[in-house]
Enzyme design. Structure first.
Site, short mmCIF file in Angstrom:
data_model
loop_
_atom_site.label_atom_id
_atom_site.label_comp_id
_atom_site.label_asym_id
_atom_site.label_seq_id
_atom_site.Cartn_x
_atom_site.Cartn_y
_atom_site.Cartn_z
N ALA A 26 66.20 -35.22 -33.18
CA ALA A 26 65.37 -34.81 -34.51
C ALA A 26 65.64 -33.11 -34.42
O ALA A 26 65.44 -32.65 -35.66
CB ALA A 26 63.93 -35.07 -34.31
N ARG A 38 58.23 -33.44 -31.61
CA ARG A 38 57.57 -32.90 -30.39
C ARG A 38 57.95 -31.45 -30.14
O ARG A 38 57.40 -30.73 -29.35
CB ARG A 38 58.02 -33.51 -28.95
CG ARG A 38 57.81 -34.78 -28.79
CD ARG A 38 58.36 -35.50 -27.66
NE ARG A 38 58.19 -36.87 -27.33
CZ ARG A 38 58.86 -37.98 -27.93
NH1 ARG A 38 59.82 -37.59 -28.84
NH2 ARG A 38 58.40 -39.06 -27.79
N HIS A 125 68.26 -45.73 -33.02
CA HIS A 125 66.51 -45.85 -33.41
C HIS A 125 67.00 -46.31 -34.86
O HIS A 125 65.73 -46.34 -35.83
CB HIS A 125 65.85 -44.57 -33.19
CG HIS A 125 65.63 -44.35 -31.83
ND1 HIS A 125 65.37 -43.12 -31.38
CD2 HIS A 125 65.81 -45.01 -30.45
CE1 HIS A 125 65.47 -43.08 -29.87
NE2 HIS A 125 65.68 -44.28 -29.42
N SER A 200 64.35 -33.58 -27.17
CA SER A 200 63.50 -33.21 -25.91
C SER A 200 63.83 -34.09 -24.78
O SER A 200 63.17 -33.78 -23.89
CB SER A 200 61.98 -33.53 -26.26
OG SER A 200 61.85 -34.65 -26.63
N ASN A 224 69.28 -26.65 -27.23
CA ASN A 224 67.73 -27.24 -27.65
C ASN A 224 66.95 -25.91 -27.69
O ASN A 224 67.27 -24.90 -27.02
CB ASN A 224 67.24 -28.09 -26.82
CG ASN A 224 66.03 -28.97 -27.62
OD1 ASN A 224 66.28 -29.34 -28.69
ND2 ASN A 224 64.90 -29.02 -26.72
P1 NAD Z 1 61.80 -34.39 -30.33
O1 NAD Z 1 60.75 -34.31 -31.51
O2 NAD Z 1 61.22 -35.05 -29.08
O3 NAD Z 1 62.37 -33.14 -29.95
C1 NAD Z 1 63.17 -32.38 -30.81
C2 NAD Z 1 63.48 -31.04 -30.10
O4 NAD Z 1 64.27 -30.25 -31.07
C3 NAD Z 1 62.43 -30.24 -29.49
O5 NAD Z 1 62.39 -29.91 -28.20
C4 NAD Z 1 62.51 -29.13 -30.23
O6 NAD Z 1 62.19 -27.84 -29.78
C5 NAD Z 1 63.98 -28.79 -30.89
N1 NAD Z 1 64.30 -28.33 -32.20
C6 NAD Z 1 63.53 -28.45 -33.26
N2 NAD Z 1 64.43 -27.78 -34.25
C7 NAD Z 1 65.27 -27.00 -33.63
C8 NAD Z 1 66.45 -26.27 -34.10
N3 NAD Z 1 66.58 -25.77 -35.18
N4 NAD Z 1 67.39 -25.83 -33.18
C9 NAD Z 1 67.18 -26.13 -31.52
N5 NAD Z 1 66.30 -26.86 -31.36
C10 NAD Z 1 65.39 -27.49 -32.06
O7 NAD Z 1 62.90 -35.37 -30.90
P2 NAD Z 1 63.96 -36.33 -30.18
O8 NAD Z 1 64.23 -36.19 -28.87
O9 NAD Z 1 64.88 -36.80 -31.16
O10 NAD Z 1 62.95 -37.59 -30.01
C11 NAD Z 1 62.17 -38.02 -31.24
C12 NAD Z 1 62.13 -39.47 -31.88
O11 NAD Z 1 61.85 -39.38 -33.22
C13 NAD Z 1 63.74 -39.82 -31.73
O12 NAD Z 1 63.58 -41.15 -31.37
C14 NAD Z 1 63.63 -40.15 -33.54
O13 NAD Z 1 64.04 -41.35 -33.68
C15 NAD Z 1 62.60 -39.68 -33.96
N6 NAD Z 1 62.76 -38.87 -35.09
C16 NAD Z 1 63.84 -38.70 -35.96
C17 NAD Z 1 63.60 -37.80 -36.97
C18 NAD Z 1 65.05 -37.61 -37.91
O14 NAD Z 1 65.73 -38.46 -38.19
N7 NAD Z 1 65.28 -36.35 -38.57
C19 NAD Z 1 62.80 -36.83 -37.08
C20 NAD Z 1 61.52 -37.07 -36.24
C21 NAD Z 1 61.57 -37.82 -35.29
#
Ligand code: NAD
Length: 263
Positions: A26, A38, A125, A200, A224
């Site tokens: 994300a 997160r 997902h 994350s 990240n």
């Molecule tokens: P997560 O929210 O667990 O982690 C996202 C990570 O990205 C965090 O550690 C954060 O510090 C980092 N981050 C955020 N913005 C950043 C940037 N500009 N540069 C660098 N790092 C950055 O996300 P995840 O690991 O993808 O897991 C979350 C679940 O939620 C996934 O399974 C996904 O399906 C879903 N999700 C998807 C979306 C989307 O499609 N855009 C959005 C939210 C959640």
């Protein structure tokens, strides 16, 4: 933090690699206005109760949860979001002929909009751009169903069987699609370089793609904003904004983006 040594190393590995697998989360879409879950500004960081609403069991059992989900979806930032520099850098990586697969946890469709070919994007997902019926398995595009919600149906039912409609995403508590996750893990094992970006790395089984790639002999680069549980096994860790890091790491020497070098 001084990124220049690991950044230059990562860039060199990209230049040398032939089968790069990207594992995206994300964090790559936050610059497009879609919050992560997160991160510091994440949906669950700000409102831990929201996690409960994301489970399949609650969605299926409780029409209030479904109504809230459809209402929230009406003005989701995802409908107007556009790919950002990070997505575009991954599309450039494919144009360079280096991208073996883009395994994404994201459901927003922005990789395809940035120019990555759908065949290379493995959406582990699911996607918010489609809807499925929990009763008969019907699948169709999201926007016509949102039109029905706008017109007053607060919990739209399947027009074929009357069953519960749900976005074609994998909720917590929901089975992954076995063939899709198998394809993702196989791609990770075929990689010579795995880039884990904006995740994350706490959601399984897809986070397991990182140790799987490493065990199969790939180099691993984690990019990240925050530390992840796999930083110790990575060959390089770049903590910084993806909109800056990805263009620098992924661009070929003839495509070097302007601007100062990381440091
Ligand atoms: P997560 O929210 O667990 O982690 C996202 C990570 O990205 C965090 O550690 C954060 O510090 C980092 N981050 C955020 N913005 C950043 C940037 N500009 N540069 C660098 N790092 C950055 O996300 P995840 O690991 O993808 O897991 C979350 C679940 O939620 C996934 O399974 C996904 O399906 C879903 N999700 C998807 C979306 C989307 O499609 N855009 C959005 C939210 C959640």
């Amino acid at each position: 933090m001084n990124h220049s040594a690991p950044l230059e190393a990562a860039r060199g590995w990209v230049d040398a690699a032939r089968r790069i697998v990207v594992l995206a989360g994300a964090g790559i879409s936050t610059d497009s206005g879609i919050p992560d879950f997160r991160g510091p500004k994440g949906v669950w960081t700000k409102n831990p109760a929201a996690e409960k609403l994301s489970t399949l069991q609650n969605y299926l059992a409780d029409s209030d949860v479904r109504r809230a989900a459809w209402r929230g979806r009406l003005d989701s930032p995802a409908w107007s979001a556009r790919p950002n520099a990070g997505h575009l850098a991954l599309a450039a990586l494919e144009r360079r002929g280096k991208l073996h697969a883009l395994v994404t946890q994201n459901i927003d469709g922005l990789h395809q909009r940035a120019g990555n070919s759908p065949e290379r994007v493995i959406e582990v997902h699911g996607t918010i751009h489609f809807v499925t019926c929990w009763g008969c398995g019907w699948r169709g595009p999201m926007q016509p169903v949102l039109e029905r919600v706008r017109a007053g149906e607060d919990d739209p039912a399947c027009e074929a069987c009357g069953g519960i409609l749900k976005s074609a995403t994998i909720s917590f508590g929901q089975q992954l699609v076995p063939e899709v996750i198998a394809r993702a893990m196989q791609a990770a094992e075929e990689a010579d370089l795995l880039l884990a970006v904006g995740s994350s790395l706490q959601v399984y089984p897809v986070a397991g793609a990182v140790p799987a790639a490493k065990a199969a002999g790939a180099r691993v680069v984690i990019m990240n904003a925050e530390p992840t549980p796999f930083d110790d096994m990575a060959d390089a860790v770049l903590n910084g904004p993806l909109g800056e890091l990805l263009p620098r790491v992924c661009a070929g020497s003839s495509e070097t983006p302007p601007g100062p070098r990381a440091g």
